[in-house]
Design an enzyme around this catalytic site. Structure first.
Site, PDB file in Angstrom:
ATOM      1  N   LYS A 124       0.465  -0.846   0.231  1.00 25.86           N
ATOM      2  CA  LYS A 124      -0.047   0.606   0.179  1.00 25.86           C
ATOM      3  C   LYS A 124       0.629   0.969  -0.100  1.00 25.86           C
ATOM      4  CE  LYS A 124      -2.417  -0.465   4.202  1.00 25.86           C
ATOM      5  NZ  LYS A 124      -1.054  -2.191   4.521  1.00 25.86           N
ATOM      6  N   ARG A 158      -0.818  -8.928  13.232  1.00 28.96           N
ATOM      7  CA  ARG A 158      -1.373  -7.818  12.342  1.00 28.96           C
ATOM      8  C   ARG A 158      -2.234  -8.746  11.272  1.00 28.96           C
ATOM      9  NH1 ARG A 158       3.860  -5.007  10.571  1.00 28.96           N
ATOM     10  NH2 ARG A 158       2.827  -3.726   9.489  1.00 28.96           N
TER      11      ARG A 158
HETATM   12  P1  ADP Z   1       2.100  -1.732   3.328  1.00 25.76           P
HETATM   13  O1  ADP Z   1       2.421  -0.190   2.882  1.00 25.76           O
HETATM   14  O2  ADP Z   1       0.710  -2.485   2.534  1.00 25.76           O
HETATM   15  O3  ADP Z   1       2.541  -2.097   4.653  1.00 25.76           O
HETATM   16  P2  ADP Z   1       4.541  -2.193   1.751  1.00 25.76           P
HETATM   17  O4  ADP Z   1       4.594  -0.610   0.582  1.00 25.76           O
HETATM   18  O5  ADP Z   1       5.539  -1.090   2.869  1.00 25.76           O
HETATM   19  O6  ADP Z   1       3.604  -2.259   2.609  1.00 25.76           O
HETATM   20  O7  ADP Z   1       5.818  -2.866   1.321  1.00 25.76           O
HETATM   21  C1  ADP Z   1       6.124  -3.985   2.256  1.00 25.76           C
HETATM   22  C2  ADP Z   1       7.088  -4.182   1.971  1.00 25.76           C
HETATM   23  O8  ADP Z   1       6.964  -5.013   0.593  1.00 25.76           O
HETATM   24  C3  ADP Z   1       7.957  -3.638   1.317  1.00 25.76           C
HETATM   25  O9  ADP Z   1       9.367  -4.321   2.162  1.00 25.76           O
HETATM   26  C4  ADP Z   1       7.913  -3.170  -0.072  1.00 25.76           C
HETATM   27  O10 ADP Z   1      10.097  -2.985  -0.848  1.00 25.76           O
HETATM   28  C5  ADP Z   1       7.680  -4.570  -0.508  1.00 25.76           C
HETATM   29  N1  ADP Z   1       7.185  -4.566  -1.705  1.00 25.76           N
HETATM   30  C6  ADP Z   1       6.214  -3.170  -2.030  1.00 25.76           C
HETATM   31  N2  ADP Z   1       5.331  -3.763  -3.396  1.00 25.76           N
HETATM   32  C7  ADP Z   1       6.221  -4.525  -4.029  1.00 25.76           C
HETATM   33  C8  ADP Z   1       5.891  -5.962  -4.884  1.00 25.76           C
HETATM   34  N3  ADP Z   1       5.020  -5.322  -6.011  1.00 25.76           N
HETATM   35  N4  ADP Z   1       6.659  -6.443  -5.122  1.00 25.76           N
HETATM   36  C9  ADP Z   1       7.764  -6.615  -4.292  1.00 25.76           C
HETATM   37  N5  ADP Z   1       7.993  -6.528  -3.309  1.00 25.76           N
HETATM   38  C10 ADP Z   1       6.773  -5.886  -2.428  1.00 25.76           C
HETATM   39  P1  ADP Z   2       1.555  -1.666   7.545  1.00 23.19           P
HETATM   40  O1  ADP Z   2       2.088  -0.655   6.574  1.00 23.19           O
HETATM   41  O2  ADP Z   2       2.712  -2.407   7.590  1.00 23.19           O
HETATM   42  O3  ADP Z   2      -0.271  -2.150   7.550  1.00 23.19           O
HETATM   43  P2  ADP Z   2       1.096   0.390   9.371  1.00 23.19           P
HETATM   44  O4  ADP Z   2       2.086   1.710   9.291  1.00 23.19           O
HETATM   45  O5  ADP Z   2      -0.130   1.326   8.204  1.00 23.19           O
HETATM   46  O6  ADP Z   2       2.129  -0.975   8.949  1.00 23.19           O
HETATM   47  O7  ADP Z   2       0.163   0.616  10.895  1.00 23.19           O
HETATM   48  C1  ADP Z   2       1.387   0.541  11.720  1.00 23.19           C
HETATM   49  C2  ADP Z   2       0.593   0.302  12.911  1.00 23.19           C
HETATM   50  O8  ADP Z   2      -0.114   1.810  13.018  1.00 23.19           O
HETATM   51  C3  ADP Z   2      -0.414  -0.445  12.996  1.00 23.19           C
HETATM   52  O9  ADP Z   2       0.185  -2.111  13.064  1.00 23.19           O
HETATM   53  C4  ADP Z   2      -1.363  -0.399  13.972  1.00 23.19           C
HETATM   54  O10 ADP Z   2      -1.189  -0.545  15.783  1.00 23.19           O
HETATM   55  C5  ADP Z   2      -1.196   1.432  13.699  1.00 23.19           C
HETATM   56  N1  ADP Z   2      -2.338   1.990  13.314  1.00 23.19           N
HETATM   57  C6  ADP Z   2      -1.806   2.808  11.782  1.00 23.19           C
HETATM   58  N2  ADP Z   2      -2.706   3.161  10.874  1.00 23.19           N
HETATM   59  C7  ADP Z   2      -3.754   2.877  12.283  1.00 23.19           C
HETATM   60  C8  ADP Z   2      -4.657   2.950  11.862  1.00 23.19           C
HETATM   61  N3  ADP Z   2      -6.083   3.617  11.029  1.00 23.19           N
HETATM   62  N4  ADP Z   2      -5.986   2.877  12.972  1.00 23.19           N
HETATM   63  C9  ADP Z   2      -5.520   1.890  14.408  1.00 23.19           C
HETATM   64  N5  ADP Z   2      -4.282   1.619  13.944  1.00 23.19           N
HETATM   65  C10 ADP Z   2      -3.608   1.950  13.187  1.00 23.19           C
END
Ligand code: ADP
Ligand code: ADP
Ligand code: ZN
Length: 214
Positions: free
Chosen positions: A13, A171
């Site tokens: 995302k 998570r």
């Molecule tokens: P989210 O915001 O949904 O938690 P991230 O954008 O941080 O996810 O991506 C999670 C991990 O996967 C990061 O290490 C990122 O660099 C990697 N990643 C993101 N998109 C891709 C993709 N299309 N293929 C492989 N790895 C990816």
């Molecule tokens: P990821 O991109 O890997 O899903 P985020 O950076 O979005 O992780 O979120 C990390 C943590 O921050 C979540 O596991 C949660 O504890 C908190 N968090 C982020 N956004 C929200 C939300 N909209 N509601 C509740 N908790 C949140």
């Protein structure tokens, strides 16, 4: 254009939201980034959020909603935004929906980045984050130019505390229980678009721009 990114933790995302923000010149708003910035600065909000985040739990709706509504009320959001990591529960979505309705506005697209659970642990354990500018990398798939250093701002890259496998399992459970129902919520509003998140990041982005440019 107002866009929501949906998907499991690690689905990509944030990666896609950054590209959307750049291409369509709208702010990228990540509640996770806002919480991490507060933790880094040692604010009261940061201290409270950290107790939940470290366990892989969601920060309570009341706190999260207030932060998000304050952020989207800012001047730079008047032409739209891309929300990354919000909403994560039905009550959060309902509050956002109500706030927008009161302004005669609505969400245009909810983009569901679809990645199966099997891929998520690898994504998370290889993720390296820059806590200064919010950039993320992957040690195998999306490496920084110089190991351990952010391409964008030169800061040190870290493995987030909550990206360790034990916390990731929590998570994922939280995602399935509390966030996945949003797929039905936005389907009912006719704004849900699902893209395959398992392909190369450029191909995911191409699928998204095809939707947004229609
Ligand atoms: P989210 O915001 O949904 O938690 P991230 O954008 O941080 O996810 O991506 C999670 C991990 O996967 C990061 O290490 C990122 O660099 C990697 N990643 C993101 N998109 C891709 C993709 N299309 N293929 C492989 N790895 C990816
Ligand atoms: P990821 O991109 O890997 O899903 P985020 O950076 O979005 O992780 O979120 C990390 C943590 O921050 C979540 O596991 C949660 O504890 C908190 N968090 C982020 N956004 C929200 C939300 N909209 N509601 C509740 N908790 C949140
Ligand atoms: Zn950086």
């Amino acid at each position: 254009m107002k866009i929501i990114m949906l998907g499991a933790p690690g689905a990509g995302k944030g990666t896609q939201a950054k590209m959307i923000a750049e291409q369509y010149k709208i702010p990228h708003i990540s509640t996770g980034d806002i919480f991490r910035a507060n933790i880094k600065e040692g604010t009261e909000l940061g201290k409270e959020a950290k107790t939940y985040m470290d366990k892989g739990l969601l920060v309570p709706d009341e706190l999260t909603v207030k932060i998000l509504l304050d952020r989207v009320a800012k001047e730079d959001c008047k032409n739209g935004y891309v929300l990354d990591g919000f909403p994560r529960t039905i009550p959060q979505a309902e509050v956002l929906d109500k706030a927008l309705t009161e302004l005669g506005d609505k969400i245009d697209y909810a983009i569901n980045v679809d990645v199966p659970d099997e891929n998520i642990i690898n994504r998370m354990s290889g993720r390296r984050a820059c806590l200064s500018c919010g950039a993320t990398y992957h040690i195998e798939h999306i490496p920084p130019k110089k190991e351990g250093v952010c391409d964008t701002c030169g800061s040190e890259l870290v493995l987030r505390d909550d990206d360790k496998p034990e916390t990731v399992k929590n998570r994922l459970n939280v995602y399935h229980e509390q966030t996945q129902p949003l797929i039905d919520f936005y389907t009912a509003k006719n704004v849900l678009k699902t893209v395959d998140g398992t392909v190369d990041m450029k191909d995911v982005f191409a699928a998204i721009t095809e939707i947004l440019d229609k």
